[in-house]
Design a protein around this motif. Structure first.
Motif, PDB file in Angstrom:
ATOM      1  N   UNK A   1       0.928  -1.145  -0.130  1.00  0.00           N
ATOM      2  CA  UNK A   1       0.038   0.196   0.233  1.00  0.00           C
ATOM      3  C   UNK A   1       0.707   1.177   0.084  1.00  0.00           C
ATOM      4  N   UNK A   2       0.779   1.904  -1.112  1.00  0.00           N
ATOM      5  CA  UNK A   2       1.664   3.176  -1.263  1.00  0.00           C
ATOM      6  C   UNK A   2       1.017   4.491  -0.805  1.00  0.00           C
ATOM      7  N   UNK A   3       1.755   5.507  -0.470  1.00  0.00           N
ATOM      8  CA  UNK A   3       1.070   6.509   0.483  1.00  0.00           C
ATOM      9  C   UNK A   3       0.680   7.701  -0.500  1.00  0.00           C
ATOM     10  N   UNK A   4       0.827   7.472  -1.789  1.00  0.00           N
ATOM     11  CA  UNK A   4       0.646   8.516  -2.881  1.00  0.00           C
ATOM     12  C   UNK A   4      -0.171   7.748  -3.992  1.00  0.00           C
ATOM     13  N   UNK A   5      -1.021   8.770  -4.648  1.00  0.00           N
ATOM     14  CA  UNK A   5      -1.614   7.901  -6.026  1.00  0.00           C
ATOM     15  C   UNK A   5      -0.543   7.712  -7.332  1.00  0.00           C
ATOM     16  N   UNK A   6      -0.511   6.728  -7.731  1.00  0.00           N
ATOM     17  CA  UNK A   6       0.418   6.231  -8.574  1.00  0.00           C
ATOM     18  C   UNK A   6      -0.053   7.028  -9.916  1.00  0.00           C
ATOM     19  N   UNK A   7       1.145   7.578 -10.705  1.00  0.00           N
ATOM     20  CA  UNK A   7       0.850   8.388 -11.986  1.00  0.00           C
ATOM     21  C   UNK A   7       1.595   7.505 -12.899  1.00  0.00           C
ATOM     22  N   UNK A   8       0.830   7.252 -14.132  1.00  0.00           N
ATOM     23  CA  UNK A   8       1.085   6.438 -15.307  1.00  0.00           C
ATOM     24  C   UNK A   8       2.458   7.215 -15.842  1.00  0.00           C
TER      25      UNK A   8
ATOM     26  N   UNK B   1       2.025  16.517  -0.323  1.00  0.00           N
ATOM     27  CA  UNK B   1       1.352  15.367   0.223  1.00  0.00           C
ATOM     28  C   UNK B   1       2.205  14.275   0.298  1.00  0.00           C
ATOM     29  N   UNK B   2       2.139  13.394   1.224  1.00  0.00           N
ATOM     30  CA  UNK B   2       1.139  13.242   2.172  1.00  0.00           C
ATOM     31  C   UNK B   2       1.554  13.631   3.653  1.00  0.00           C
ATOM     32  N   UNK B   3       2.319  14.615   3.636  1.00  0.00           N
ATOM     33  CA  UNK B   3       3.004  14.880   4.979  1.00  0.00           C
ATOM     34  C   UNK B   3       2.170  16.085   5.652  1.00  0.00           C
ATOM     35  N   UNK B   4       0.945  15.910   5.645  1.00  0.00           N
ATOM     36  CA  UNK B   4       0.052  16.967   6.199  1.00  0.00           C
ATOM     37  C   UNK B   4       0.196  17.053   8.000  1.00  0.00           C
TER      38      UNK B   4
ATOM     39  N   UNK C   1      -4.291  22.227   0.931  1.00  0.00           N
ATOM     40  CA  UNK C   1      -3.996  21.041   0.210  1.00  0.00           C
ATOM     41  C   UNK C   1      -3.958  20.804  -1.141  1.00  0.00           C
ATOM     42  N   UNK C   2      -2.950  19.914  -1.624  1.00  0.00           N
ATOM     43  CA  UNK C   2      -3.045  19.714  -3.298  1.00  0.00           C
ATOM     44  C   UNK C   2      -2.817  18.099  -3.480  1.00  0.00           C
ATOM     45  N   UNK C   3      -3.114  17.928  -4.524  1.00  0.00           N
ATOM     46  CA  UNK C   3      -2.825  16.530  -5.062  1.00  0.00           C
ATOM     47  C   UNK C   3      -1.114  16.514  -5.241  1.00  0.00           C
ATOM     48  N   UNK C   4      -0.622  15.298  -4.987  1.00  0.00           N
ATOM     49  CA  UNK C   4       0.809  15.374  -5.243  1.00  0.00           C
ATOM     50  C   UNK C   4       1.375  15.882  -6.502  1.00  0.00           C
ATOM     51  N   UNK C   5       0.924  15.282  -7.480  1.00  0.00           N
ATOM     52  CA  UNK C   5       1.074  15.468  -8.965  1.00  0.00           C
ATOM     53  C   UNK C   5       1.160  17.169  -9.193  1.00  0.00           C
ATOM     54  N   UNK C   6      -0.094  17.607  -8.662  1.00  0.00           N
ATOM     55  CA  UNK C   6      -0.201  19.087  -9.047  1.00  0.00           C
ATOM     56  C   UNK C   6       0.796  19.790  -8.281  1.00  0.00           C
ATOM     57  N   UNK C   7       1.124  19.382  -6.924  1.00  0.00           N
ATOM     58  CA  UNK C   7       2.057  20.041  -6.128  1.00  0.00           C
ATOM     59  C   UNK C   7       3.456  20.141  -6.822  1.00  0.00           C
TER      60      UNK C   7
END
Length: 668
Positions: free
Chosen positions: A35-42, A363-366, A387-393
């Motif tokens: 289980x990864x802590x961020x959303x996987x980007x293609x 993210x995800x270090x809130x 807060x932002x999505x990691x890819x957007x950040x």
């Protein structure tokens, strides 16, 4: 507030999982769920645009492999290359590929694929590589030669570590057939696992590649799940839905630590978190005043942040280059001093503080972001968390669109020069600004081949970031990882300075160890075949060492508890290839902790000298391998039969090195 919402959610999840039994949703013995802590980007399936972050490498090294890269026990080792050479003038590097390498689709890997992969690379460090590499020459199908414009001491650091993904090789023919979009939908690589499927925002399903050059993975199917919410990862671990859950924080990590059915471990990779002041070069901004930035540094209770986010395992930082990296400046963090912080604000004309707008944590270090927010509010600086999505950040950071304050984290490997080039020097892809004199030193160190002079330049660059308060360093990050009861070997601590497991080495209980396809890269010579006894001798120690292989390798950073367990089982094992552990010569870790260089959670009374003396008394040679520019050294036990007396002597020493997690548990 989001903080209260997260606590409420945590309490709800804890209530839900409290009645579950571990492994209630038992996984197949042929499958492992991570289980990864961020959303996987293609985009992470294609190394061409890899950012200056370590997380994508967790995916990249599952699917792909590199010419040279970090491997167990080695910061930089031959991978797809069987060997490499450097010319005496430092301008030419030649790589010889292994014979018989084939991509997942069956196509052979050749020097042309290496050339093509380098040419299309546009990720972190690409500008530096393109400026300094004049030509990539295909000499023959298995030989590729890199010609540099000038000697460049960091070529191999950029090409052969996770500082960049330029050394990762993709199939030229397939890429040209399907294009970038097609490749991201169905990537083909040379790594230990083949792509099966990907659900956007969900699961990445991989299958073991039996033709992987190093070894066939121990686990047939690997599923990496995108699970950004820590409480959900915890619930998955509790129910048996996940075997390994990554990057736990605060109360969620504590829940794993308290449960005897699970294990909490931490990674020692090159990662750090700090606060950025992107507007400090704008004379109209409040952040242009160094006193204001310095006030923030004094207001940060780094140890409290460490405790809240990392349970005390993330040592407070004094500079943004992690202390485990080569050429890192040994820098003490500024002490926590609210009175001094308020005085500085008053001197700057803000006795009652001011409105700082938004603070955006990566993210995800809130939890870290909230702790920084609380520190600012304690001196009257008012801010709102965004807060932002990691890819957007990451995109906004690279494009210089983040304003106000933001917390960032970087975990790629390399050295202080690679960090400075991307984050400190004004031309860096992630630098908010810079200074001409620092830029000049960045250019000077990049061509300096004398290590002493180069270290002096890099130390001066880092010292200037402190003197000019360019950043507010927070902590050197250690990812806390939860392990389920099925895990026999997590492989998280085998590759130096790497946050993720060596995927093919993960092993479940009751499953045999995979057979290496090629001899592993070792810290000590392999014993002659005549010395290797039949595997039957190992069965007697399986319970003690949890290792079914007659040749045992413990490489990289090894926790004292794991080391003690392994060594105590060696008394009946006929041969040892070797093992290594991180330590510090001359000084005990306790002395370093007293000096503020280490967290008190990592106390130890054992020095290299004590280990060597113990080895000598047992008739074992313990060799100390120096790592220039670093405070840590690698301790290697050379191959030979260990008697019961020897094992007992070493175990006695290792018992003096308490596992910090176990120590913290005992203190509760």
């Amino acid at each position: 507030m989001q903080h209260n919402n997260r606590i409420a959610l945590w309490l709800i999840v804890m209530g839900l999982v409290g009645g579950f039994q571990p492994g209630a949703q038992a996984q197949s013995p042929e499958k492992l769920v991570f289980a990864l802590h961020v959303t996987i980007s293609p985009s992470w399936f294609d190394p061409a645009e890899a950012p200056a972050q370590i997380t994508p490498f967790g995916i990249l090294y599952a699917l792909h492999d590199a010419v040279v890269r970090p491997l167990p026990g080695e910061r930089m080792a031959p991978a797809l290359a069987a060997s490499w050479t450097e010319s005496s003038d430092g301008r030419v590097y030649e790589f010889k590929l292994r014979q018989g390498l084939r991509f997942h689709n069956g196509e052979p890997c050749t020097a042309e694929d290496v050339q093509y992969s380098f040419a299309r690379y546009k990720g972190a460090g690409a500008k530096e590589l393109q400026a300094k590499v004049a030509q990539v020459e295909v000499v023959d199908p298995l030989t590729v030669r890199f010609h540099l414009r000038d000697p460049w001491p960091d070529f191999m650091t950029f090409y052969g570590t996770t500082a960049t993904a330029a050394g990762i090789v993709v199939p030229k023919k397939y890429m040209e057939q399907v294009g970038v979009d097609g490749f991201q939908k169905a990537p083909v690589g040379l790594g230990p696992y083949k792509f099966v499927s990907y659900t956007p925002g969900g699961d990445l399903v991989l299958e073991a590649y039996e033709g992987y050059w190093r070894k066939v993975p121990n686990i047939k199917r690997l599923i990496i799940k995108s699970v950004p919410e820590g409480t959900t990862r915890l619930a998955m671990l509790k129910t048996g839905e996940a075997d390994i859950v990554f990057a736990l924080e605060g109360q969620v990590a504590e829940a794993v630590q308290r449960d005897p059915n699970f294990t909490l471990v931490y990674t020692l990779h090159a990662s750090s978190l700090w606060l950025e002041f992107p507007e400090q070069w704008d004379p109209k901004s409040v952040w242009a005043d160094k006193r204001v930035r310095l006030a923030v540094n004094y207001a940060l209770d780094r140890q409290a942040i460490n405790e809240a986010a990392c349970l005390g395992f993330c040592p407070p930082a004094g500079v943004i280059v992690p202390r485990v990296m080569e050429y890192a400046l040994p820098a003490e963090p500024l002490p926590y001093n609210l009175q001094k912080a308020k005085q500085l604000l008053a001197e700057a004309g803000y006795p009652n503080g001011f409105d700082a707008g938004e603070l955006t944590p990566i993210p995800p270090f809130f939890t870290v972001g909230e702790a920084v927010l609380n520190s600012l509010q304690a001196i009257g600086i008012r801010a709102r968390m965004r807060t932002m999505e990691r890819a957007a950040f990451l995109s906004a950071w690279r494009e210089k669109k983040l304003r106000g304050l933001f917390v960032v984290g970087v975990g790629t490997s390399g050295n202080a020069a690679t960090r400075a080039g991307e984050l400190i020097c004004s031309q860096g892809a992630f630098a908010s600004g810079g200074y001409p004199d620092i830029d000049t030193m960045c250019q000077q160190q990049a061509v300096e081949r004398d290590r002493t002079r180069r270290e002096a330049l890099l130390h001066r660059i880092q010292q200037l970031t402190i003197e000019r308060v360019m950043f507010a360093p927070i902590i050197d990050f250690r990812a806390l990882v939860g392990l389920g009861p099925r895990i026999a070997e997590h492989a998280l601590d085998t590759v130096p300075l790497h946050a993720f497991p060596e995927w093919e080495d993960i092993r479940l209980k009751g499953k045999p160890v995979g057979v290496a396809s090629q001899p592993p890269v070792l810290a000590a010579p392999v014993p002659p075949p005549s010395a290797v006894k039949a595997p039957v001798a190992v069965a007697a120690v399986a319970d003690a060492s949890s290792d079914a292989s007659p040749l045992v390798v413990l490489a990289g950073v090894v926790t004292p508890q794991r080391l003690q367990r392994k060594v105590s089982g060696y008394r009946n094992v006929p041969d040892i290839i070797g093992f290594s552990v991180q330590s510090t010569p001359q000084k005990t870790l306790q002395e370093l902790a007293t000096a503020g260089q280490l967290s008190t959670r990592l106390l130890s009374v054992t020095t290299v000298a004590e280990l060597q003396n113990a080895g000598q008394s047992a008739g074992i040679n313990i060799k100390v391998v120096s790592a220039p520019g670093r405070g840590f050294h690698s301790i290697v036990v050379t191959p030979r039969v260990l008697s019961g007396t020897a094992a007992q002597a070493l175990s006695k020493v290792f018992r003096q090195m308490p596992n910090p997690l176990a120590l913290q548990q005992a203190q509760r």
